[in-house]
Each structure stands twice: as structure tokens, then as C-alpha cells.
Design a protein around this motif. Structure first.
Motif, short mmCIF file in Angstrom:
data_model
loop_
_atom_site.label_atom_id
_atom_site.label_comp_id
_atom_site.label_asym_id
_atom_site.label_seq_id
_atom_site.Cartn_x
_atom_site.Cartn_y
_atom_site.Cartn_z
N MET A 91 0.82 -1.20 0.00
CA MET A 91 0.00 0.00 0.00
C MET A 91 0.86 1.26 0.00
SD MET A 91 -3.28 0.88 2.35
CE MET A 91 -4.27 -0.39 1.59
N SER A 93 3.77 1.48 -1.32
CA SER A 93 4.37 1.60 -2.65
C SER A 93 3.38 2.15 -3.67
CB SER A 93 4.94 0.25 -3.12
OG SER A 93 3.93 -0.62 -3.55
N LEU A 94 2.09 2.14 -3.35
CA LEU A 94 1.07 2.70 -4.23
C LEU A 94 0.91 4.20 -4.03
CD1 LEU A 94 -1.62 -0.11 -3.94
CD2 LEU A 94 0.00 0.26 -5.81
N SER A 95 1.53 4.73 -2.99
CA SER A 95 1.48 6.17 -2.72
C SER A 95 2.41 6.90 -3.68
CB SER A 95 1.91 6.43 -1.27
OG SER A 95 2.31 7.77 -1.10
N ASN A 96 1.88 7.85 -4.42
CA ASN A 96 2.72 8.65 -5.32
C ASN A 96 3.82 9.37 -4.56
OD1 ASN A 96 1.31 7.93 -7.66
ND2 ASN A 96 -0.15 9.60 -7.41
N ARG A 99 6.45 6.80 -3.59
CA ARG A 99 7.12 6.36 -4.83
C ARG A 99 8.11 7.43 -5.32
NH1 ARG A 99 2.98 3.65 -7.43
NH2 ARG A 99 2.08 5.66 -7.93
N ASP A 118 -2.74 9.93 0.05
CA ASP A 118 -2.51 8.94 -1.01
C ASP A 118 -3.11 7.59 -0.62
OD1 ASP A 118 -1.04 10.82 -2.46
OD2 ASP A 118 0.91 9.91 -2.02
N VAL A 122 -6.36 4.76 -2.29
CA VAL A 122 -6.15 3.41 -2.83
C VAL A 122 -7.51 2.72 -2.89
CG1 VAL A 122 -5.11 1.15 -2.41
CG2 VAL A 122 -3.77 3.24 -2.01
N LEU A 125 -6.46 -3.42 -3.06
CA LEU A 125 -5.14 -4.02 -2.96
C LEU A 125 -5.01 -5.08 -4.04
CD1 LEU A 125 -4.78 -4.46 0.89
CD2 LEU A 125 -3.50 -2.92 -0.57
N GLN A 128 1.18 -7.23 -6.06
CA GLN A 128 2.21 -7.02 -7.06
C GLN A 128 3.53 -6.85 -6.33
OE1 GLN A 128 0.72 -3.47 -8.87
NE2 GLN A 128 1.48 -2.14 -7.30
#
Length: 131
Positions: A91, A93-96, A99, A118, A122, A125, A128
Motif C-alpha cells: 500500500m 508503494s502505491l502512494s505517489n 514512490r 494517497d 487506494v 489491494l 504485485q
């Protein structure tokens, strides 16, 4: 509470407990929160049945990607912690924001609100590789 919301809450609690002067990069932030997350002493049957889809998805993903995983039938609590730790890192890593700062040191307090915003965006989930 959904499993996604549970993971979001762990991250928010983790961010709020980090000393405001702490400096980390995006990758280490995930590990810091994962290593310090507070898990329930025991995971009850009701919780596992409500979140069974997510737990099963992680189990299948981990077997395929890593070749090994805690056995949920032999050690449910360790499996739950492993699954939740991975999803917390996923989760993040999905934050801009995270990242963008994956390799750059930053003060957590400077980006806490952005990271939380961020996370709340989401939608689902999808397992990945975590950066």
C-alpha cells in the motif's frame, strides 16, 4: 472493517508514532512501519473468515512469487502478520508521494499528510511486487 481499511489504519498509526524528526527514504518507511506494527495477540476465526479472500490471494501470490509462506493452518498468527506486513508495504508503494521519494531521504513529518491522503485514495489491494 475491511482488510484494506485495516492496513490503512496500521500505516496511519505507524506514521503518527514515528518521531517527527525521523528521516527515511520511501523504501525504508515501509519496512519501519512493517517492523513496528502492532498486531492482535490472536487472530480470531471471525476476522479470518471476513478477510478470507484477501488472505487467500496473498497465500497464492506468495507461494507463486516467493516459493514459501507461513502456513496459515499451522501458524495463523504468523501468517496474518506476514500477510499484513506485505500489504502494508504494498500500500505504501502505491502512494505517489512515497514512490517519488523511494530513494531520497525525507522527514516523515513533512510528508505525513500527503502519504495519508494517497493511502486513502487506494481503491483496492492488487498484489504485485513492492518496489
Amino acid at each position: 472493517m475491511t482488510y484494506k481499511r485495516y492496513c490503512q489504519q496500521i500505516i496511519i498509526d505507524g506514521l503518527n508514532k514515528i518521531d517527527p524528526e525521523t528521516t527515511v527514504n520511501g523504501y525504508d518507511l515501509g519496512l519501519l512501519i512493517k517492523d513496528n506494527m502492532i498486531m492482535p495477540r490472536r487472530v480470531d476465526n471471525q476476522t479470518m473468515s471476513v478477510w478470507a479472500t484477501e488472505m487467500d490471494e496473498y497465500y497464492r501470490y506468495a507461494i507463486e512469487e516467493f516459493g514459501t509462506v507461513c502456513n496459515p493452518f499451522n501458524d495463523r498468527d504468523a501468517f496474518f502478520k506476514e500477510c499484513t506486513g506485505y500489504n502494508v508495504c504494498l500500500m505504501l508503494s502505491l502512494s505517489n508521494t512515497v514512490r517519488d521519494l523511494v530513494d531520497d531521504p525525507f522527514k516523515v513529518s513533512d510528508y505525513r499528510a500527503q502519504i495519508i491522503a494517497d493511502l486513502m485514495n487506494v481503491k483496492e489491494l492488487i498484489l504485485q511486487e513492492v518496489f
